[in-house]
Structure formats: C-alpha cells, structure tokens
Design a protein around this motif. Structure first.
Motif, PDB file in Angstrom:
ATOM      1  N   ASP A 148      -3.407  -8.051  -7.578  1.00 59.70           N
ATOM      2  CA  ASP A 148      -4.695  -7.928  -6.876  1.00 59.70           C
ATOM      3  C   ASP A 148      -4.938  -6.530  -6.324  1.00 59.70           C
ATOM      4  OD1 ASP A 148      -5.139 -10.602  -7.376  1.00 59.70           O
ATOM      5  OD2 ASP A 148      -4.471 -11.279  -5.399  1.00 59.70           O
ATOM      6  N   LEU A 149      -3.879  -5.712  -6.252  1.00 57.41           N
ATOM      7  CA  LEU A 149      -4.040  -4.356  -5.722  1.00 57.41           C
ATOM      8  C   LEU A 149      -4.980  -3.515  -6.577  1.00 57.41           C
ATOM      9  CD1 LEU A 149      -0.326  -3.591  -4.724  1.00 57.41           C
ATOM     10  CD2 LEU A 149      -2.235  -4.114  -3.177  1.00 57.41           C
ATOM     11  N   ALA A 150      -5.147  -3.897  -7.825  1.00 59.26           N
ATOM     12  CA  ALA A 150      -6.060  -3.163  -8.713  1.00 59.26           C
ATOM     13  C   ALA A 150      -7.493  -3.214  -8.202  1.00 59.26           C
ATOM     14  CB  ALA A 150      -5.985  -3.724 -10.130  1.00 59.26           C
ATOM     15  N   HIS A 151      -7.802  -4.196  -7.361  1.00 59.97           N
ATOM     16  CA  HIS A 151      -9.165  -4.353  -6.850  1.00 59.97           C
ATOM     17  C   HIS A 151      -9.282  -3.925  -5.385  1.00 59.97           C
ATOM     18  CE1 HIS A 151      -9.698  -6.587 -10.543  1.00 59.97           C
ATOM     19  NE2 HIS A 151      -8.733  -7.430 -10.184  1.00 59.97           N
ATOM     20  N   HIS A 152      -8.273  -3.216  -4.877  1.00 63.96           N
ATOM     21  CA  HIS A 152      -8.267  -2.791  -3.480  1.00 63.96           C
ATOM     22  C   HIS A 152      -8.132  -1.279  -3.365  1.00 63.96           C
ATOM     23  CE1 HIS A 152      -8.087  -6.547  -1.106  1.00 63.96           C
ATOM     24  NE2 HIS A 152      -7.591  -7.068  -2.222  1.00 63.96           N
ATOM     25  N   THR A 153      -8.475  -0.768  -2.190  1.00 67.79           N
ATOM     26  CA  THR A 153      -8.275   0.643  -1.881  1.00 67.79           C
ATOM     27  C   THR A 153      -6.830   0.854  -1.461  1.00 67.79           C
ATOM     28  OG1 THR A 153     -10.560   0.883  -1.142  1.00 67.79           O
ATOM     29  CG2 THR A 153      -8.982   2.553  -0.413  1.00 67.79           C
ATOM     30  N   VAL A 154      -6.139   1.758  -2.144  1.00 73.31           N
ATOM     31  CA  VAL A 154      -4.715   1.985  -1.921  1.00 73.31           C
ATOM     32  C   VAL A 154      -4.484   3.364  -1.316  1.00 73.31           C
ATOM     33  CG1 VAL A 154      -2.490   2.326  -3.082  1.00 73.31           C
ATOM     34  CG2 VAL A 154      -3.944   0.397  -3.710  1.00 73.31           C
ATOM     35  N   ILE A 155      -3.603   3.401  -0.315  1.00 67.40           N
ATOM     36  CA  ILE A 155      -3.189   4.651   0.328  1.00 67.40           C
ATOM     37  C   ILE A 155      -1.730   4.881  -0.061  1.00 67.40           C
ATOM     38  CG2 ILE A 155      -2.905   5.866   2.521  1.00 67.40           C
ATOM     39  CD1 ILE A 155      -4.807   3.592   3.681  1.00 67.40           C
ATOM     40  N   GLN A 156      -1.456   5.978  -0.725  1.00 67.76           N
ATOM     41  CA  GLN A 156      -0.091   6.238  -1.186  1.00 67.76           C
ATOM     42  C   GLN A 156       0.541   7.380  -0.412  1.00 67.76           C
ATOM     43  OE1 GLN A 156       0.356   7.934  -5.048  1.00 67.76           O
ATOM     44  NE2 GLN A 156       2.532   7.421  -5.232  1.00 67.76           N
ATOM     45  N   ALA A 179      -4.651   3.465   7.388  1.00 66.39           N
ATOM     46  CA  ALA A 179      -4.659   1.998   7.319  1.00 66.39           C
ATOM     47  C   ALA A 179      -5.213   1.401   8.606  1.00 66.39           C
ATOM     48  CB  ALA A 179      -3.256   1.478   7.046  1.00 66.39           C
ATOM     49  N   VAL A 180      -4.791   1.933   9.747  1.00 64.52           N
ATOM     50  CA  VAL A 180      -5.298   1.443  11.032  1.00 64.52           C
ATOM     51  C   VAL A 180      -6.810   1.646  11.120  1.00 64.52           C
ATOM     52  CG1 VAL A 180      -5.267   1.863  13.529  1.00 64.52           C
ATOM     53  CG2 VAL A 180      -3.111   1.736  12.263  1.00 64.52           C
ATOM     54  N   ALA A 181      -7.303   2.718  10.524  1.00 71.25           N
ATOM     55  CA  ALA A 181      -8.738   2.993  10.542  1.00 71.25           C
ATOM     56  C   ALA A 181      -9.527   2.072   9.620  1.00 71.25           C
ATOM     57  CB  ALA A 181      -8.987   4.447  10.156  1.00 71.25           C
ATOM     58  N   GLY A 182      -8.809   1.209   8.881  1.00 72.02           N
ATOM     59  CA  GLY A 182      -9.479   0.254   8.018  1.00 72.02           C
ATOM     60  C   GLY A 182      -9.850   0.769   6.650  1.00 72.02           C
ATOM     61  N   PHE A 183      -9.198   1.872   6.227  1.00 71.95           N
ATOM     62  CA  PHE A 183      -9.574   2.469   4.947  1.00 71.95           C
ATOM     63  C   PHE A 183      -8.997   1.711   3.764  1.00 71.95           C
ATOM     64  CE2 PHE A 183      -8.920   5.540   1.473  1.00 71.95           C
ATOM     65  CZ  PHE A 183     -10.244   5.886   1.245  1.00 71.95           C
ATOM     66  N   GLY A 184      -7.764   1.182   3.912  1.00 65.46           N
ATOM     67  CA  GLY A 184      -7.166   0.509   2.764  1.00 65.46           C
ATOM     68  C   GLY A 184      -5.776  -0.010   3.065  1.00 65.46           C
ATOM     69  N   LEU A 185      -5.005  -0.262   1.997  1.00 64.60           N
ATOM     70  CA  LEU A 185      -3.652  -0.800   2.079  1.00 64.60           C
ATOM     71  C   LEU A 185      -2.628   0.313   1.960  1.00 64.60           C
ATOM     72  CD1 LEU A 185      -4.699  -3.553  -0.319  1.00 64.60           C
ATOM     73  CD2 LEU A 185      -3.472  -4.196   1.744  1.00 64.60           C
ATOM     74  N   ASP A 205       2.960   8.885   8.676  1.00 62.16           N
ATOM     75  CA  ASP A 205       2.086   8.892   9.852  1.00 62.16           C
ATOM     76  C   ASP A 205       0.609   8.881   9.452  1.00 62.16           C
ATOM     77  OD1 ASP A 205       3.504   8.655  12.199  1.00 62.16           O
ATOM     78  OD2 ASP A 205       4.025  10.776  12.290  1.00 62.16           O
ATOM     79  N   SER A 206       0.244   9.733   8.499  1.00 63.20           N
ATOM     80  CA  SER A 206      -1.160   9.801   8.106  1.00 63.20           C
ATOM     81  C   SER A 206      -1.577   8.575   7.307  1.00 63.20           C
ATOM     82  CB  SER A 206      -1.435  11.081   7.304  1.00 63.20           C
ATOM     83  OG  SER A 206      -0.629  11.130   6.144  1.00 63.20           O
ATOM     84  N   ALA A 207      -0.656   8.019   6.491  1.00 67.34           N
ATOM     85  CA  ALA A 207      -0.972   6.797   5.750  1.00 67.34           C
ATOM     86  C   ALA A 207      -1.217   5.642   6.717  1.00 67.34           C
ATOM     87  CB  ALA A 207       0.160   6.461   4.790  1.00 67.34           C
ATOM     88  N   ILE A 208      -0.382   5.543   7.733  1.00 71.39           N
ATOM     89  CA  ILE A 208      -0.547   4.487   8.740  1.00 71.39           C
ATOM     90  C   ILE A 208      -1.862   4.675   9.494  1.00 71.39           C
ATOM     91  CG2 ILE A 208       0.394   3.559  10.890  1.00 71.39           C
ATOM     92  CD1 ILE A 208       3.196   4.279   9.735  1.00 71.39           C
ATOM     93  N   LEU A 257      -6.379   7.501  -1.738  1.00 69.44           N
ATOM     94  CA  LEU A 257      -5.879   8.537  -0.832  1.00 69.44           C
ATOM     95  C   LEU A 257      -4.387   8.706  -1.048  1.00 69.44           C
ATOM     96  CD1 LEU A 257      -6.032  10.457   1.622  1.00 69.44           C
ATOM     97  CD2 LEU A 257      -5.742   8.439   3.090  1.00 69.44           C
ATOM     98  N   ALA A 258      -3.978   9.927  -1.303  1.00 68.27           N
ATOM     99  CA  ALA A 258      -2.553  10.269  -1.385  1.00 68.27           C
ATOM    100  C   ALA A 258      -2.247  11.236  -0.253  1.00 68.27           C
ATOM    101  CB  ALA A 258      -2.220  10.902  -2.734  1.00 68.27           C
ATOM    102  N   THR A 259      -1.197  10.958   0.500  1.00 73.61           N
ATOM    103  CA  THR A 259      -0.851  11.789   1.653  1.00 73.61           C
ATOM    104  C   THR A 259       0.652  12.000   1.690  1.00 73.61           C
ATOM    105  OG1 THR A 259      -0.935  11.946   4.073  1.00 73.61           O
ATOM    106  CG2 THR A 259      -0.776   9.746   3.140  1.00 73.61           C
TER     107      THR A 259
END
Length: 300
Positions: free
Chosen positions: A183-191, A230-236, A224-227, A218-220
């Motif tokens: 299902d991750l293919a249909h979600h916003t992913v933060i790597q 995620a907290v900001a509601g951008f993605g997984l 810390d920045s990935a978290i 988003l790749a970071t």
C-alpha cells in the motif's frame, strides 16, 4: 630500552594517529618518538606500524600488541591508584561514541551525570552515524544498535529497538492507514538517506525479510528532519522506535504496518578493556548499563 616507556610511546602513536601528535602529547621531540618505535620494533623483530604520508596505523601484529600494551598500562595505573588510596576516584580522559540521535537523547545525559560524579575525569563524545574503529580513533566505550560483527570488543546487552513506520494521525485520517507494505505505493513516503541510499524499506513477509521499493516524495539525510516532516503530517517515515517514543506517547505519531516489522535490533554497550578495564571505564559502563536497561523506550 625502557620497555614501559616504549609501550607508552607506542600506544600514544596509535591513539593519536602519528609520530608528530604523539610527540606533542608526550612533550618530547619527534626524533625521540621515532627512535623509541624503531628500537621497539627491532627488539620485537616485527613491524608494528604502517606509515603513510597521511596516517600511521598499526599492522595486524601491532594491533594485537597495542591491546596488550593498553591492558598492561591500565593494570599498572590501577595498581598505583590502589596503592595511593585513590582507587575509588576515577580520573583521566574518557572517549565515548554513539550514533547522533541516540547519543543526544541517551548517551549525553549519562556522560553529564558521570562527570558530575567524577570531577577528575574529562570526556569526549564522538556522536556519528557510522561504526568507528576503536583503536584508530582512541575510543574507550561505545553504544551500538544492531548485530555486532565478530571482534575483540566486549559487548553488554542493554536493550532493543524496532524499525517502525509511522505517520501523523491527521495524515492517516486524510489518506488512510496502509494495511500492507504494498500500500506504500499509494502514499507519500519520507526517506532517510543516511540509513540507506536505496529507495526501499524492508519488511517481514512469510517469515522472510523482503524489500519494498519506494518512490519518496522527500529524501532527507537525518532522522530528525524525517520525523519532523512526519509530525507535520506530510507522509510516512521509517525510523527506530526509540526515536519517536515521545511523539507516539504524546499522540503526534502512530506506528503502522507493525505486523510486518523485522525482528528487534539489539543495543549493546561495547568496550575493549575486558575484565581489566580501567576504573574510569568500568564506572562509566556500570552507569550506562544501569541507566539504559532502566529506560522504558529501549526495553519494551
């Protein structure tokens, strides 16, 4: 040749990575250090150091001899401290290493408490997201997460953590909760690229670890920045469980896909002294082991 002084000189050369810094630390001339090492190698009949234009490193034989010298010198110092009645007061310099985020959250508070207890000790923390070479970088104690390679280092288990996927509740409310890794293919992913440059996360499927390919929005380079994203509601985001323990407790993040998680990763306090560890090292290990084992987020 003064064997004890030769051992001290050799250990200092290895610890500092060169003849010139060793000479400065020992407050002797460069020629004295060079002569002592040459005499020591001649006496032993082996090459102890490999010299390059940039760095001096121990040979395989030299690395073994280095560990033995450190043990012998530590035992001598311990004997002197015990004789003078100062055995109960650790002193000297202690070098500790850990990953950046783990070090900031857990190791640094332990170091601060340790220094408060033992005012005659100075400490240096190397917080970096890679496994350091204890000999080359002069490290006394470290904390590592994950399986340990075979080595001469002593390891004490203190906890375990999970690799988890998380997202903010409002993101999940807007886009749904993934039920399977596909299902991750249909979600916003933060790597986080610091962990792996490959655009994939690994999950357990039918008892085997298998990769799931991703297309990150988003790749970071830092967790810390990935978290934060995620907290900001951008993605997984995929992180270690301890890194988001506070956010999960406060309801800022929720863990998903927990049925597909890989086995937990062990946490160890590691050192190279064995049972002959100097008092300053033993005192820190005791404090670190007790503290980390008592931390709920590291011992679920």
């Amino acid at each position: 040749m003064d064997r004890l002084q030769a051992m001290k000189t050799f250990v200092t050369v290895v610890d500092t990575g060169g003849f010139t810094p060793a000479a400065r630390k020992l407050d002797v001339s460069l020629s004295v250090v060079s002569r002592v090492i040459t005499e020591l190698e001649t006496h032993l009949g082996v090459r102890l150091l490999t010299r390059t234009t940039r760095l001096v490193r121990p040979t395989a034989t030299g690395a073994t001899y280095y560990e033995n010298c450190r043990r012998i010198l530590a035992e001598i110092e311990e004997a002197e401290l015990a004789t003078t009645g100062a055995h109960a007061a650790p002193r000297g310099k202690l070098s500790i290493t850990a990953s950046v985020l783990f070090g900031r959250r857990f190791v640094t508070p332990i170091v601060v408490e340790y220094l408060r207890r033992y005012p005659e000790v100075d400490a240096e923390c190397l917080l970096i997201d890679r496994n350091v070479n204890f000999v080359e970088e002069g490290i006394d104690v470290g904390v590592r997460i994950g399986p340990l390679p075979s080595s001469s280092l002593q390891a004490i288990p203190v906890g375990r953590v999970r690799r988890v996927v998380c997202a903010a509740p409002d993101y999940l409310a807007r886009f749904g909760t993934p039920a399977t890794p596909d299902d991750l293919a249909h979600h916003t992913v933060i790597q986080t690229t610091g962990i792996s440059t490959l655009p994939e996360w690994r999950f357990m499927r039918d008892g085997e670890t298998a990769p799931t390919r991703l297309t990150p929005r988003l790749a970071t380079s830092t967790n810390d920045s990935a978290i934060g994203a995620a907290v900001a509601g951008f993605g997984l985001a995929a992180v270690l469980s301890y890194q988001i323990a506070d956010e999960v407790r406060d309801g800022k993040l929720r863990i998903v896909l927990d049925n597909f998680e890989q086995p937990p990763l062990p946490i160890h306090v590691i050192h190279r002294e064995g049972r002959h560890a100097m008092h300053k090292v033993r005192a820190f290990i005791d404090l670190a082991v007790d503290t980390l084992r008592g931390t709920a987020s590291l011992n679920p």
